[in-house]
Design an enzyme around this catalytic site. Structure first.
Site, PDB file in Angstrom:
ATOM      1  N   TYR A  21       0.805  -1.221   0.000  1.00  0.00           N
ATOM      2  CA  TYR A  21       0.000   0.000   0.000  1.00  0.00           C
ATOM      3  C   TYR A  21       0.842   1.277   0.000  1.00  0.00           C
ATOM      4  CZ  TYR A  21      -3.485  -3.494   1.242  1.00  0.00           C
ATOM      5  OH  TYR A  21      -4.287  -4.605   1.246  1.00  0.00           O
ATOM      6  N   ASN A  70     -12.648   3.764  -2.161  1.00  0.00           N
ATOM      7  CA  ASN A  70     -11.792   2.622  -1.843  1.00  0.00           C
ATOM      8  C   ASN A  70     -12.333   2.073  -0.528  1.00  0.00           C
ATOM      9  OD1 ASN A  70      -9.913   0.727  -1.199  1.00  0.00           O
ATOM     10  ND2 ASN A  70      -8.124   2.070  -1.424  1.00  0.00           N
ATOM     11  N   HIS A  76     -14.839  -6.668  -0.705  1.00  0.00           N
ATOM     12  CA  HIS A  76     -14.948  -8.078  -1.058  1.00  0.00           C
ATOM     13  C   HIS A  76     -16.195  -8.766  -0.504  1.00  0.00           C
ATOM     14  CE1 HIS A  76     -10.955  -7.146  -2.340  1.00  0.00           C
ATOM     15  NE2 HIS A  76     -10.526  -6.940  -1.104  1.00  0.00           N
ATOM     16  N   ASP A  83     -25.339  -2.148  -1.989  1.00  0.00           N
ATOM     17  CA  ASP A  83     -26.722  -1.668  -2.132  1.00  0.00           C
ATOM     18  C   ASP A  83     -26.790  -0.145  -2.045  1.00  0.00           C
ATOM     19  OD1 ASP A  83     -27.720  -4.202  -2.460  1.00  0.00           O
ATOM     20  OD2 ASP A  83     -28.577  -4.375  -0.445  1.00  0.00           O
ATOM     21  N   HIS A  96      -8.358   0.955  -5.955  1.00  0.00           N
ATOM     22  CA  HIS A  96      -7.542   0.188  -5.008  1.00  0.00           C
ATOM     23  C   HIS A  96      -6.076   0.516  -5.237  1.00  0.00           C
ATOM     24  CE1 HIS A  96     -10.974  -2.118  -3.777  1.00  0.00           C
ATOM     25  NE2 HIS A  96     -11.304  -2.200  -5.054  1.00  0.00           N
ATOM     26  N   SER A  98      -3.555  -1.347  -4.398  1.00  0.00           N
ATOM     27  CA  SER A  98      -2.885  -2.569  -4.870  1.00  0.00           C
ATOM     28  C   SER A  98      -3.688  -3.201  -6.002  1.00  0.00           C
ATOM     29  CB  SER A  98      -2.750  -3.559  -3.709  1.00  0.00           C
ATOM     30  OG  SER A  98      -4.034  -4.002  -3.291  1.00  0.00           O
ATOM     31  N   ARG A 107      -9.431 -11.447  -2.474  1.00  0.00           N
ATOM     32  CA  ARG A 107      -9.375 -10.038  -2.900  1.00  0.00           C
ATOM     33  C   ARG A 107      -9.742  -9.865  -4.380  1.00  0.00           C
ATOM     34  NH1 ARG A 107      -6.714  -7.458   1.394  1.00  0.00           N
ATOM     35  NH2 ARG A 107      -5.187  -8.814   2.365  1.00  0.00           N
TER      36      ARG A 107
HETATM   37  C1  DQA Z   1      -7.318  -2.250  -0.857  1.00  0.00           C
HETATM   38  C2  DQA Z   1      -7.325  -3.738  -1.202  1.00  0.00           C
HETATM   39  C3  DQA Z   1      -8.160  -4.517  -0.206  1.00  0.00           C
HETATM   40  O1  DQA Z   1      -8.142  -5.900  -0.525  1.00  0.00           O
HETATM   41  C4  DQA Z   1      -7.617  -4.342   1.197  1.00  0.00           C
HETATM   42  O2  DQA Z   1      -8.439  -5.016   2.120  1.00  0.00           O
HETATM   43  C5  DQA Z   1      -7.392  -2.941   1.574  1.00  0.00           C
HETATM   44  C6  DQA Z   1      -6.897  -1.999   0.580  1.00  0.00           C
HETATM   45  C7  DQA Z   1      -6.353  -1.460  -1.769  1.00  0.00           C
HETATM   46  O3  DQA Z   1      -6.445  -0.234  -1.778  1.00  0.00           O
HETATM   47  O4  DQA Z   1      -5.494  -2.051  -2.420  1.00  0.00           O
HETATM   48  O5  DQA Z   1      -7.536  -2.554   2.735  1.00  0.00           O
HETATM   49  O6  DQA Z   1      -8.617  -1.727  -1.064  1.00  0.00           O
END
Ligand code: DQA
Length: 141
Positions: A21, A70, A76, A83, A96, A98, A107
């Site tokens: 991150y 985000n 997930h 909704d 995201h 990542s 993920r």
């Molecule tokens: C995330 C990816 C998610 O899987 C993870 O739980 C996060 C950050 C990302 O910004 O890459 O907390 O949303």
């Protein structure tokens, strides 16, 4: 034009958590993003919460012309946020830091994606800038 930058669970720890991150904190990203948007004539509102209900409440409250979300791990499995997103009628971009498609299996699925206009992932903090830029450019079309 006002764009809501909504960050969900654990995003307040950005810069202090797993290397995937990055090292920049959420406040640092937001400060850069604010300048970027202002130069393009848009105002940003920043909202971060670790609570699913608070995120739903903020989405229901409205008062924005575009949304960058985000949701962190809620992405997930939160049908409640999915909704709430359904009823948001502005442009909605899921982001995201990542590349969720290249990570653990849990993920790789977003339950929010079908209620968003697009998804940008895996480019670090740039994902927020690309999403804001896209929303501003689509407004000006
Ligand atoms: C995330 C990816 C998610 O899987 C993870 O739980 C996060 C950050 C990302 O910004 O890459 O907390 O949303």
């Amino acid at each position: 034009m006002k764009i809501l930058i909504l960050n969900g669970v654990n995003l307040n720890m950005t810069g202090k958590r797993e290397a995937v991150y990055g090292t920049e904190t959420l406040d640092e990203i937001n400060a850069r993003l604010k300048v970027f948007a202002k130069e393009r004539g848009a105002d940003l509102e920043f909202f971060q919460s670790n609570s699913e209900g608070e995120i739903v409440d903020r989405l229901q409250k409205g008062g924005f012309d575009g949304l960058v979300i985000n949701a962190g791990a809620y992405t997930h499995y939160s049908y409640a946020i999915a909704d709430a997103l359904y009823s948001v009628k502005t442009k909605k971009i899921e982001v995201h830091l990542s590349n969720i498609l290249a990570r653990e299996e849990f993920r790789q699925k977003s339950v929010l994606a079908r209620n968003c206009d697009g998804c940008i992932a895996g480019l670090g903090a740039d994902v927020y800038f690309l999403a804001v830029d896209h929303i501003i450019r689509s407004q000006n079309k």
